[in-house]
Design an enzyme around this catalytic site. Structure first.
Site, PDB file in Angstrom:
ATOM      1  N   HIS A 262       8.988  -2.476   3.883  1.00  0.00           N
ATOM      2  CA  HIS A 262       7.935  -1.639   3.311  1.00  0.00           C
ATOM      3  C   HIS A 262       8.295  -0.159   3.312  1.00  0.00           C
ATOM      4  O   HIS A 262       7.622   0.656   2.672  1.00  0.00           O
ATOM      5  CB  HIS A 262       6.624  -1.850   4.082  1.00  0.00           C
ATOM      6  CG  HIS A 262       5.410  -1.845   3.211  1.00  0.00           C
ATOM      7  ND1 HIS A 262       5.297  -1.052   2.083  1.00  0.00           N
ATOM      8  CD2 HIS A 262       4.245  -2.529   3.280  1.00  0.00           C
ATOM      9  CE1 HIS A 262       4.122  -1.251   1.515  1.00  0.00           C
ATOM     10  NE2 HIS A 262       3.465  -2.146   2.220  1.00  0.00           N
TER      11      HIS A 262
ATOM     12  N   ASP B  54       7.564  -1.056  -2.272  1.00  0.00           N
ATOM     13  CA  ASP B  54       6.103  -1.098  -2.268  1.00  0.00           C
ATOM     14  C   ASP B  54       5.619  -2.493  -2.649  1.00  0.00           C
ATOM     15  O   ASP B  54       6.329  -3.252  -3.323  1.00  0.00           O
ATOM     16  CB  ASP B  54       5.535  -0.074  -3.255  1.00  0.00           C
ATOM     17  CG  ASP B  54       5.833   1.350  -2.830  1.00  0.00           C
ATOM     18  OD1 ASP B  54       5.968   1.593  -1.616  1.00  0.00           O
ATOM     19  OD2 ASP B  54       5.950   2.220  -3.716  1.00  0.00           O
TER      20      ASP B  54
END
Length: 429
Positions: free
Chosen positions: A401, A405
């Site tokens: 992450h 995204d």
């Protein structure tokens, strides 16, 4: 007599030490020239060391799991000018013990001819039984009734089980008692049906490939904030196409789902370069790769290995199928080269028929994504107002992450989904 010191050679560029995975020899053993003596691990490649001389082993560098620096002593061997060395005590011990195994096997024979002492003590008055006798005739020889149905008696005869040695859990011998006898043997005492066998505790040293896997996975989960996205894909048309291609493949390898999935991944990645990347978190640099060097998580006897399909984007489905087979065979046989086990930019992990409904795979650090296809199952689905049978597969992707995204991961999977559900687009630009 002379003492020869075999030092661990340089077995890989940039390697400063190697781990002892296992020894093929022990102190006191006689070794011949070019005989395998040890398995050494560097990164994820295991290298077999061979003795350059003949002689008797007098010293080893350490135990499995120990690290040995390049250039330091691995084995010391006593050699002489004649090359003749007397058999070692270890050889004589092994030779003396060699007959033990068949003796034990004979003692455990189901016909009772070599019954263990414990069983003999319990039934010392029971005469030896002719294995050719029927169960009813065996009853007569034993002089006591054995309560069992004809079906149980027939099964016992087929399995070679002496019913006199079977302890019934109730008033008569049943099939469950035969099952328990097969698990625990005569005179051992066994639990009623429905209970599992008790096993002794076992301590296993974490070394070699298993230790590398543990270290890599721990580092991945410690440093990477994972998230996983899962989507259901209708692969009915894809499976039909795969069957047609296999029917006309000729001498080419049989296609699995993986080559078709790899083609879809490679076609989708140019629009999502953030997934085909490696993140150097110490330098704070993300490298987005133009080529797809696809790692294939492969289960082997030594543990999980990740051989790499180089430039997967340039290969067709048949070339991919051949390379997948070659790399998997090399990994499972321990013959994969170091360069074949490194340099991946994205990893694909599949459990095949054991794939489950959904998975949350762990990223192969320093990569930033890993893709996991799951099991294909057939279920009813709506097509307009009709209910039809469809083959469905969940596709999982885990991402870093810090780099990827959620929107990018979901969009990538949707792009792959469109290609797999309309597989003709896999073969057009």
């Amino acid at each position: 007599m002379a003492l020869f010191t075999f030092k661990l050679p340089d077995i890989g560029e940039g390697i400063s030490e190697a781990e002892i995975v296992g020894w093929h020899i022990q102190v006191g053993d006689r070794v011949e020239e070019d005989q395998p003596i040890a398995d050494m691990m560097t990164d994820k490649a295991t290298v077999e060391m061979e003795s350059p001389v003949a002689g008797v082993v007098v010293r080893l560098a350490g135990e499995p799991g120990d690290q040995v620096p390049i250039g330091s002593m691995l084995v010391e061997i006593e050699v002489d000018g004649e090359g003749a060395v007397a058999p070692s005590p270890a050889d004589e011990t092994r030779n003396a013990q060699a007959p033990v195994e068949p003796v034990i096997a004979e003692a455990a024979a189901p016909d009772g001819s070599g019954a263990p002492a414990e069983a003999g003590a319990q039934g010392s008055q029971v005469p030896p039984l002719d294995p050719g006798l029927l169960p009813s005739q065996q009853d007569e020889v034993l002089g006591q009734p054995i309560l069992a149905s004809p079906a149980v008696r027939a099964r016992a005869k087929e399995l070679g089980i002496d019913l006199a040695q079977v302890k019934p859990a109730a008033d008569r011998i049943r099939h469950a008692d035969l099952d328990a006898y097969l698990l625990y043997g005569a005179g051992q005492g066994y639990a009623p049906a429905g209970r599992s066998a008790k096993r002794a505790d076992e301590t296993v040293k974490v070394i070699g490939m298993r230790r590398r896997i543990a270290e890599n996975m721990a580092a991945s989960k410690r440093h990477i904030p994972h998230f996983t996205y899962v989507e259901e894909i209708d692969v009915t048309a894809l499976e039909e196409l795969r069957a047609q291609l296999n029917a006309g493949r000729g001498e080419r390898p049989k296609l699995t789902m993986l080559p078709l999935l790899i083609v879809a991944i490679c076609k989708a990645l140019p629009n999502f370069p953030m997934l085909n990347a490696r993140y150097d978190d110490e330098a704070g640099v993300v490298t987005r790769h133009g080529s797809v060097h696809l790692g294939l998580a492969t289960q082997t006897d030594a543990g999980l290995m990740v051989p790499v399909v180089r430039d997967a984007q340039d290969r067709n489905i048949w070339q991919l199928a051949s390379e997948i087979r070659r790399l998997a065979d090399a990994a499972r046989s321990g013959k994969a080269k170091s360069e074949e086990l490194s340099g991946s930019t994205l990893t694909l992990t599949s459990l095949g028929p054991l794939g489950g409904m959904a998975t949350t795979p762990v990223i192969n650090r320093p990569e930033v994504a890993i893709i996991g296809p799951n099991r294909v199952i057939e279920r009813p689905v709506f097509r307009g107002k009709e209910v039809v049978a469809a083959k469905l597969m969940n596709l999982s992707v885990s991402c870093d992450h810090r780099v990827v995204d959620g929107w990018d991961a979901a969009s990538f999977v949707q792009a792959v989904r469109k290609l797999l559900e309309a597989p003709a687009f896999l073969f057009v630009d």
